[in-house]
Design an enzyme around this catalytic site. Structure first.
Site, PDB file in Angstrom:
ATOM      1  N   TYR A 142      -9.819  15.254  -5.803  1.00 46.85           N
ATOM      2  CA  TYR A 142      -8.771  14.683  -6.668  1.00 46.85           C
ATOM      3  C   TYR A 142      -7.906  15.799  -7.242  1.00 46.85           C
ATOM      4  CZ  TYR A 142      -6.891  12.073 -10.719  1.00 46.85           C
ATOM      5  OH  TYR A 142      -6.075  11.499 -11.662  1.00 46.85           O
ATOM      6  N   ASP A 184       0.885  -1.159   0.000  1.00 44.42           N
ATOM      7  CA  ASP A 184       0.000   0.000   0.000  1.00 44.42           C
ATOM      8  C   ASP A 184       0.926   1.212   0.000  1.00 44.42           C
ATOM      9  OD1 ASP A 184      -1.537   2.224   0.739  1.00 44.42           O
ATOM     10  OD2 ASP A 184      -2.917   1.008   1.929  1.00 44.42           O
TER      11      ASP A 184
END
Ligand code: NAD
Length: 251
Positions: free
Chosen positions: A153, A60
């Site tokens: 984003y 991750d």
């Protein structure tokens, strides 16, 4: 092995899909030895089968321990990397910024911003040890302009743009170039997810396509070609650039 990157060691995050995978395949075809990182174990294995001598590590990117483990594994196997591409990323919440949930906001910034920073933190020392090299980060055209449909984003990719420029300034004296690629809408699973999340996917697709003066979406290979240019000697005097690959969207 022959090719523009023969014998070079390249570390790639987000390698299991889309743009990261296209970069990995292009670098493998040009002779690079690859450290492939992603959280998608099956996707990594499928890619490794097509990339001779690649090492895969499931991580991750928001975990400092995972990134350090991957960097150490790559060092053991290949010696220091001289090339880094950070392609892992996610879309995050599509709600208006003031309606986004805190946990969604934090996760997005952990993956897109912290994940890019951790990759730089773990691999730039290797690039220095290798005697110099190049980094390419993946931001977005949405990191260079505001976004109504993806405000969180856009903010996270704006941070990637500025991190990349600061890294370019800091590491230029060490012979390490850092550039950022800012794609428009490119046909990958992430773009499919953008449309799937819309109330009217067909209308969203038409709206996104219309933003690109070239009248089409980009292909992953077109972004990979730009990344390889920036990694390579042809871009030897290019650092600190945030380069749109966006069919003219930001023209
Ligand atoms: N496709 C586009 O239109 C587009 C446009 C602009 C920017 N980008 C950016 O380019 C990059 C690649 O996008 P893509 O289109 O290939 O997306 P994608 O979803 O096809 O691939 C992203 C990859 O990142 C991996 N990933 C996500 N979160 C992770 C985590 N926490 N740890 C490890 N791996 C993780 C995923 O498993 C996946 O393999 C992203 O940073 C994205 O924001 C894409």
């Amino acid at each position: 092995m022959t090719g523009r990157f023969a014998g070079r060691v390249a570390a790639i995050t987000g390698a299991a899909s889309g743009l990261g995978r296209a970069v990995a395949e292009a670098l493998a075809a040009e002779g690079a030895r690859l450290l492939l990182m992603d959280r998608d174990a099956a996707g990594l294995e499928a890619l490794a089968a097509r990339c001779p001598d690649a090492l895969t590590v499931v991580i991750d990117v928001s975990s400092a321990a995972d990134m350090a483990r991957a960097a150490a594994a790559g060092l053991d196997r290949f010696g220091p990397a001289s090339l880094l591409v950070t392609a892992a990323g996610m879309l995050g919440p599509t709600a208006p910024a003031v309606e986004a949930e805190e946990a969604d906001w934090d996760r997005l910034f952990d993956v897109n911003v912290k994940g890019t920073w951790l990759a730089a933190k773990c691999f730039i020392p290797q690039i220095r040890a290798a005697g110099g090299g190049a980094v390419v980060t993946l931001a977005s055209a949405a990191g260079l302009t505001g976004s109504l449909s993806l405000p969180a984003y856009s903010a996270s990719k704006g941070a990637v743009v500025m991190l990349s420029r600061s890294l370019a300034l800091a590491h230029a004296p060490e012979g390490i170039r850092v550039n950022c690629v800012c794609p428009g809408s490119i046909e990958t699973p992430m773009l499919d997810a953008t449309f799937a999340a819309a109330a009217d996917p067909a209308a969203r697709m038409a709206e996104f396509r219309a933003r690109h003066p070239l009248g089409r979406f980009g292909q992953a290979r077109e972004v990979a070609d730009t990344v390889l240019f920036l990694l390579g000697e042809g871009a030897g005097f290019v650092t600190g650039v945030s380069l749109p690959v966006d069919g003219g969207r930001l023209a």
